[in-house]
Design a protein around this motif. Structure first.
Motif, PDB file in Angstrom:
ATOM      1  N   ASP A 215       3.109 -10.871  -8.653  1.00 11.03           N
ATOM      2  CA  ASP A 215       4.434 -11.355  -8.128  1.00 11.03           C
ATOM      3  C   ASP A 215       5.295 -10.055  -7.792  1.00 11.03           C
ATOM      4  O   ASP A 215       5.828 -10.218  -6.607  1.00 11.03           O
ATOM      5  CB  ASP A 215       5.402 -11.943  -9.441  1.00 11.03           C
ATOM      6  CG  ASP A 215       4.730 -13.342  -9.600  1.00 11.03           C
ATOM      7  OD1 ASP A 215       4.073 -13.957  -8.820  1.00 11.03           O
ATOM      8  OD2 ASP A 215       5.125 -13.831 -10.674  1.00 11.03           O
ATOM      9  N   ASN A 218       3.986  -9.026  -4.166  1.00 10.87           N
ATOM     10  CA  ASN A 218       4.399 -10.016  -3.327  1.00 10.87           C
ATOM     11  C   ASN A 218       5.683  -9.980  -2.837  1.00 10.87           C
ATOM     12  O   ASN A 218       6.117  -9.946  -1.728  1.00 10.87           O
ATOM     13  CB  ASN A 218       4.143 -11.445  -3.511  1.00 10.87           C
ATOM     14  CG  ASN A 218       2.626 -11.933  -3.843  1.00 10.87           C
ATOM     15  OD1 ASN A 218       1.792 -11.248  -2.897  1.00 10.87           O
ATOM     16  ND2 ASN A 218       2.125 -12.592  -4.539  1.00 10.87           N
ATOM     17  N   ASN A 219       6.545  -9.601  -3.800  1.00 12.71           N
ATOM     18  CA  ASN A 219       8.054  -9.377  -3.613  1.00 12.71           C
ATOM     19  C   ASN A 219       8.422  -8.280  -2.839  1.00 12.71           C
ATOM     20  O   ASN A 219       9.078  -8.083  -2.087  1.00 12.71           O
ATOM     21  CB  ASN A 219       8.879  -9.169  -4.805  1.00 12.71           C
ATOM     22  CG  ASN A 219       8.746 -10.622  -5.737  1.00 12.71           C
ATOM     23  OD1 ASN A 219       8.705 -11.824  -5.237  1.00 12.71           O
ATOM     24  ND2 ASN A 219       9.046 -10.567  -7.084  1.00 12.71           N
ATOM     25  N   ARG A 221       6.277  -7.369  -0.333  1.00 12.33           N
ATOM     26  CA  ARG A 221       5.890  -7.457   0.565  1.00 12.33           C
ATOM     27  C   ARG A 221       4.496  -6.566   1.140  1.00 12.33           C
ATOM     28  O   ARG A 221       4.280  -6.004   2.142  1.00 12.33           O
ATOM     29  CB  ARG A 221       6.624  -7.467   1.886  1.00 12.33           C
ATOM     30  CG  ARG A 221       7.606  -8.530   1.764  1.00 12.33           C
ATOM     31  CD  ARG A 221       8.683  -8.690   2.797  1.00 12.33           C
ATOM     32  NE  ARG A 221       9.763  -9.604   2.874  1.00 12.33           N
ATOM     33  CZ  ARG A 221       9.690 -10.862   3.052  1.00 12.33           C
ATOM     34  NH1 ARG A 221       8.443 -11.324   3.413  1.00 12.33           N
ATOM     35  NH2 ARG A 221      10.570 -11.749   2.812  1.00 12.33           N
ATOM     36  N   PRO A 223       0.739  -5.858   1.945  1.00 18.35           N
ATOM     37  CA  PRO A 223      -0.081  -7.006   2.074  1.00 18.35           C
ATOM     38  C   PRO A 223      -1.763  -6.866   1.067  1.00 18.35           C
ATOM     39  O   PRO A 223      -1.900  -5.470   0.743  1.00 18.35           O
ATOM     40  CB  PRO A 223      -0.480  -6.760   3.457  1.00 18.35           C
ATOM     41  CG  PRO A 223      -0.036  -5.183   3.709  1.00 18.35           C
ATOM     42  CD  PRO A 223       1.041  -4.784   2.630  1.00 18.35           C
ATOM     43  N   SER A 224      -2.209  -7.938   0.918  1.00 19.82           N
ATOM     44  CA  SER A 224      -3.607  -7.853   0.154  1.00 19.82           C
ATOM     45  C   SER A 224      -4.637  -7.532   1.125  1.00 19.82           C
ATOM     46  O   SER A 224      -4.186  -7.341   2.529  1.00 19.82           O
ATOM     47  CB  SER A 224      -3.698  -8.941  -0.549  1.00 19.82           C
ATOM     48  OG  SER A 224      -3.887 -10.065   0.433  1.00 19.82           O
ATOM     49  N   ARG A 227      -4.752 -10.187   3.477  1.00 18.15           N
ATOM     50  CA  ARG A 227      -3.569 -10.677   3.954  1.00 18.15           C
ATOM     51  C   ARG A 227      -2.755 -12.026   3.498  1.00 18.15           C
ATOM     52  O   ARG A 227      -2.217 -12.650   4.312  1.00 18.15           O
ATOM     53  CB  ARG A 227      -3.263 -10.456   5.231  1.00 18.15           C
ATOM     54  CG  ARG A 227      -3.456  -8.928   5.734  1.00 18.15           C
ATOM     55  CD  ARG A 227      -3.239  -8.467   7.273  1.00 18.15           C
ATOM     56  NE  ARG A 227      -3.561  -7.110   7.420  1.00 18.15           N
ATOM     57  CZ  ARG A 227      -2.531  -6.333   7.360  1.00 18.15           C
ATOM     58  NH1 ARG A 227      -1.349  -6.373   6.555  1.00 18.15           N
ATOM     59  NH2 ARG A 227      -2.868  -4.855   7.514  1.00 18.15           N
ATOM     60  N   GLY A 229      -1.861 -12.537   0.256  1.00 15.37           N
ATOM     61  CA  GLY A 229      -0.751 -12.896  -0.713  1.00 15.37           C
ATOM     62  C   GLY A 229      -1.465 -12.580  -2.159  1.00 15.37           C
ATOM     63  O   GLY A 229      -2.904 -12.566  -2.074  1.00 15.37           O
ATOM     64  N   TRP A 230      -0.885 -11.886  -3.029  1.00 14.44           N
ATOM     65  CA  TRP A 230      -1.410 -11.478  -4.192  1.00 14.44           C
ATOM     66  C   TRP A 230      -1.564 -12.538  -5.372  1.00 14.44           C
ATOM     67  O   TRP A 230      -0.521 -13.374  -5.334  1.00 14.44           O
ATOM     68  CB  TRP A 230      -0.816 -10.264  -4.672  1.00 14.44           C
ATOM     69  CG  TRP A 230      -0.931  -8.972  -4.020  1.00 14.44           C
ATOM     70  CD1 TRP A 230      -0.165  -8.752  -3.092  1.00 14.44           C
ATOM     71  CD2 TRP A 230      -2.155  -8.043  -4.019  1.00 14.44           C
ATOM     72  NE1 TRP A 230      -0.516  -7.502  -2.261  1.00 14.44           N
ATOM     73  CE2 TRP A 230      -1.892  -7.019  -2.861  1.00 14.44           C
ATOM     74  CE3 TRP A 230      -3.073  -7.751  -4.785  1.00 14.44           C
ATOM     75  CZ2 TRP A 230      -2.511  -5.918  -2.642  1.00 14.44           C
ATOM     76  CZ3 TRP A 230      -3.728  -6.651  -4.585  1.00 14.44           C
ATOM     77  CH2 TRP A 230      -3.747  -5.662  -3.754  1.00 14.44           C
ATOM     78  N   THR A 231      -2.545 -12.742  -5.963  1.00 12.45           N
ATOM     79  CA  THR A 231      -2.687 -13.521  -7.128  1.00 12.45           C
ATOM     80  C   THR A 231      -3.105 -13.143  -8.309  1.00 12.45           C
ATOM     81  O   THR A 231      -3.727 -11.827  -8.335  1.00 12.45           O
ATOM     82  CB  THR A 231      -3.752 -14.704  -6.925  1.00 12.45           C
ATOM     83  OG1 THR A 231      -4.939 -14.356  -6.672  1.00 12.45           O
ATOM     84  CG2 THR A 231      -3.062 -15.325  -5.399  1.00 12.45           C
ATOM     85  N   GLU A 350      -4.241 -22.696  -2.544  1.00 11.29           N
ATOM     86  CA  GLU A 350      -4.048 -21.415  -1.473  1.00 11.29           C
ATOM     87  C   GLU A 350      -3.041 -21.723  -0.207  1.00 11.29           C
ATOM     88  O   GLU A 350      -2.375 -20.768   0.401  1.00 11.29           O
ATOM     89  CB  GLU A 350      -5.224 -21.011  -0.957  1.00 11.29           C
ATOM     90  CG  GLU A 350      -6.199 -20.649  -1.964  1.00 11.29           C
ATOM     91  CD  GLU A 350      -7.874 -20.219  -1.917  1.00 11.29           C
ATOM     92  OE1 GLU A 350      -8.114 -20.673  -0.568  1.00 11.29           O
ATOM     93  OE2 GLU A 350      -8.691 -19.993  -2.452  1.00 11.29           O
ATOM     94  N   ASP A 351      -3.183 -22.998   0.243  1.00 10.84           N
ATOM     95  CA  ASP A 351      -2.496 -23.161   1.381  1.00 10.84           C
ATOM     96  C   ASP A 351      -2.377 -24.679   1.539  1.00 10.84           C
ATOM     97  O   ASP A 351      -3.325 -25.385   1.962  1.00 10.84           O
ATOM     98  CB  ASP A 351      -3.433 -22.657   2.764  1.00 10.84           C
ATOM     99  CG  ASP A 351      -2.539 -23.053   4.016  1.00 10.84           C
ATOM    100  OD1 ASP A 351      -1.467 -23.523   3.961  1.00 10.84           O
ATOM    101  OD2 ASP A 351      -2.933 -22.391   5.088  1.00 10.84           O
TER     102      ASP A 351
END
Length: 519
Positions: A215, A218-219, A221, A223-224, A227, A229-231, A350-351
């Motif tokens: 989190d 991601n906050n 910004r 990039p993983s 790209r 987002g991080w989990t 994921e999406d």
């Protein structure tokens, strides 16, 4: 002078034939420059090929690049094309060959049958097969089996080569983890990403959980690698990856004969290489983080890789989304002050735009299983026993007689080939005629052998299914009415669960049948 005014037709001509809506499907198995050039050439060819036919209407090109053909679920282009067929946008699909369309016989036949049900047909250029005019699936089955065998052969050759590189330490890690890059076959530190890796390890040492670290990134910004987002799973993977210490363990996962990937828990050899590349994290820091993770797991009552942990969640990896083919993962949801277990589609998580399937409750699945078993207990005489008898009759009469007929044809073929050799030896045949006849006999024998082997596989499958049905009958004969979910019964008799909607799931039994239940 006469004046002529054209009055445009207000209705379509009832005698005109609508154009056939045609699409093409292309695939290349790697994302190398040569393969991508091949993909562009295929796409250009099909645009011209379809538009050149005046009776066809060009719909579009569907393609997958850098994707293996062994599993249909892995190919987004193929899935999009199947969806458009479901929505009545396509009448005919043109593709290069069966091996480009699918290298898995089951997937190939399943998709062909589904498309025929929708009124959509496929033309395979190389084999010159149009499913619209096929009187039998036999030839398609044989050819797709050959394509699958070719894929297995290529896979085995690649595995052998990789094993050799594992053993002599020359294996190149083509896709290094976050924090590294592949430069001239070597893992080199990406210093910007390395700062994030060090931050992740320091936060873990400070006691932060993996979700909190994700989190925070991601906050900010940041990039993983992908790209996306991080989990928590991504963070956990970094914290457990020995490569950050400069060492490498090779073959941590492996692929089975059905192209399914598994974690290597000792089934295959592993290879440990020390000082393989420059480290980002010290061994001491890595080991300390490992102890912190282990302690947090113990506090939550999780002991990985022991039997208690593995039997804790009987549905793990067994729930499949009917919409996208992804597996479901376990999560804890809240409703007011009440918490409950739910299973969610990983693609949806994921999406949401890629899959609309929503979560289902753990307790609802268990109740559906209890209902299904109770139906079998009370209805075994008209569900299971007729199924078992049908499987026995099928294996005894149909397949066995066909196998015997094919065996006789193979023997006759061998006798003809021996006669041909004798005639050639005595000078009764010209070499050209001898070679032509011999090649025809060899091709026929190969086809007959493939058909026989396929029937033997089917026979073995039917016998295996019969045994599973018999086991299920024994269970329901002994069991009284089921009052609550039985982990052992589920594991013994259910292969997987298919989620059709939040209101309906299907239990795919090991006997081969799928029983739907409302929830």
């Amino acid at each position: 002078m006469r004046k002529i005014t054209k009055i445009e037709a207000s209705r379509p001509d009832p005698f005109s034939v609508p154009k056939m809506r045609v699409a093409a499907y292309c695939r290349v198995s790697t994302d190398s420059d040569e393969q991508l050039e091949s993909l562009q050439a295929q796409k250009s060819h099909y645009v011209n090929y379809i538009k050149a036919n005046s009776e066809w209407e060009y719909v579009g090109i569907y393609y997958d690049e850098g994707i293996s053909g062994t599993k249909k679920e892995n190919r987004q282009g193929l899935q999009r094309m199947m969806s458009d067929c479901e929505n009545k946008k396509i009448d005919l699909i043109v593709t290069k060959s069966i091996s480009r369309f699918a290298r898995n016989t089951t997937d190939c036949l399943e998709m062909v049958r589904r498309l025929i049900e929708l009124g959509v047909f496929i033309y395979f250029e190389k084999e010159n097969i149009n499913t619209k005019s096929m009187e039998s699936e036999l030839m398609l089955s044989v050819l797709s089996s050959l394509a699958e065998s070719e894929s297995i052969s290529i896979s085995e050759n690649n595995k052998w080569a990789i094993q050799k590189r594992f053993q002599n330490g020359t294996f190149t890690i083509s896709y290094p983890p976050y924090g590294y890059e592949n430069i001239d076959g070597k893992m080199v530190i990406n210093h910007e990403q390395a700062k994030i890796v060090k931050y992740i390890f320091s936060e873990a040492l400070a006691g932060k959980g993996t979700q909190k670290i994700a989190d925070d990134l991601n906050n900010k910004r940041i990039p993983s690698k992908r790209r996306a987002g991080w989990t928590a799973t991504t963070i956990r993977g970094i914290l457990k990856n020995e490569k950050y210490t400069g060492d490498v363990i090779l073959q941590k996962t492996y692929t089975d004969s059905k192209f399914n990937r598994h974690i290597n828990n000792g089934e295959k050899n592993k290879y440990f290489i020390q000082n393989h590349h420059e480290p980002i994290i010290s061994h001491k820091e890595f080991e300390t983080v490992a102890r912190v993770i282990e302690q947090r797991a113990k506090e939550k009552g999780i002991e990985q890789r022991n039997s208690k942990y593995q039997n804790r969640y009987p549905f793990t990896s067994k729930i499949i989304c009917s919409e996208c083919g992804s597996t479901f993962k376990r999560r804890i949801h809240s409703s007011g002050k009440r918490k409950y277990v739910a299973w969610c589609c990983t693609k949806h998580l994921e999406d949401i735009s890629e899959c609309s399937m929503k979560f289902i409750r753990d307790e609802d699945i268990k109740m559906a299983f209890v209902t299904m078993i109770n139906k079998l207990i009370f209805g075994k005489d008209f569900i299971l026993k007729p199924l078992l008898e049908g499987l026995r009759l099928m294996s005894k009469s149909d397949n066995i007689s066909k196998i015997e007929a094919l065996e006789k044809e193979i023997d006759d073929n061998t006798s003809q080939k021996e006669l041909l050799v004798k005639l050639m030896a005595k000078g009764y045949l010209e070499p050209a005629l001898y070679n032509r006849e011999k090649n025809e006999l060899l091709m026929k024998k190969e086809m007959l052998t493939e058909q026989r082997d396929a029937l033997i596989d089917d026979l073995n499958s039917e016998l295996s299914k019969g045994q599973e049905v018999n086991n299920l009958i024994k269970y329901v004969n002994k069991a009284g009415s089921l009052k609550e979910f039985d982990d052992e019964a589920f594991d013994n008799h259910v292969e997987e669960i298919i989620v059709f909607s939040r209101q309906e799931i299907g239990f795919v039994l090991k006997s081969g049948i799928t029983l739907r239940e409302r929830m």
